[in-house]
Design a protein around this motif. Structure first.
Motif: not given
Length: 232
Positions: A83-86, A88, A116, A118, A219, A221, A224
């Motif tokens: 589950n990433t900031s962009k 799944s 967490g 990156s 930025s 990335i 999660i």
């Protein structure tokens, strides 16, 4: 006609109230009924126990990296969902081909290592990297000056492969690489232990982010959470 004395009537009444002897056939019949009832109750108990276990298996493998995954070898997860900031990214794990690496990856998930983390290197038409920035793997590849967007399509290795560096590292240094294009010397640098089967568009979206001259995203990335599954 002779009259029956009251005492004789009382004796006859008592005789009528005495129950007759239970036959062997009746006892056998009652025994069979009891056995059938016991078998039925046991079968019902096993059915609901197995059903409960099945439901648990459907839920338990969906362990986040904060939870422990305990079980036999048959319970080893076959998939991992990042589950990433962009979005799944679902990966199929190659347990048969890289058992040691997969075991280390699962253990790292349980320890919360990837929470967490990156993506600190993003190289378009090449690879995205999460974890140890100083591994040296991407530096070696990029220093060759190859144009990975124009590689021979007959190359063995494809895009969207999941791997980690072959450089020996401790448990806190487990890093991730997801290729975004075929890499000819992939096996020379990485232990490949999985392949993206869902979420390729998310990988490509990460690949397209703006980076500086060192391929670091401008930025943040990151990952999660990671969920382990036996089926998807």
């Amino acid at each position: 006609m002779a009259r029956i004395k009251p005492q004789a009537l009382l004796q006859q009444s008592k005789k009528k109230k005495v129950p007759s002897r239970i036959s062997v056939t009746t006892l056998v019949l009652y025994g069979l009924i009891v056995l059938v009832m016991v078998f039925f109750l046991f079968a019902t108990f096993r059915h609901w126990t197995r059903r409960s276990t099945t439901h648990s298996e459907d839920g338990l493998p969906n362990l986040t990296h904060e939870e422990a995954f305990v079980g036999s070898s048959s319970d080893v997860p076959r998939f991992a969902v990042f589950n990433t900031s962009k979005g799944s990214i679902t990966v199929e794990l190659y347990k048969e081909g890289s058992p040691g690496v997969v075991d280390e990856f699962i253990e790292s998930c349980q320890m919360g290592h990837f929470k967490g983390m990156s993506f600190n290197r993003v190289i378009k038409n090449f690879v995205i990297q999460g974890g140890n920035f100083e591994s040296g793997v991407t530096e070696d590849w990029t220093s060759k000056g190859k144009h990975y967007s124009h590689l021979d399509e007959r190359l063995k290795h494809e895009a969207f492969m999941l791997g980690t560096s072959k450089v020996k590292h401790d448990k806190d240094g487990f890093e991730l690489f997801i290729t975004t294009a075929p890499i000819p010397d992939l096996n020379e640098k990485l232990n490949v232990f999985g392949r993206v089967i869902k979420g390729e568009d998310v990988v490509q979206e990460i690949e397209e982010v703006d980076t500086d001259e060192h391929y670091r995203p401008k930025s943040p990335i990151g990952i999660i959470s990671v969920t382990l599954k036996q089926r998807i």
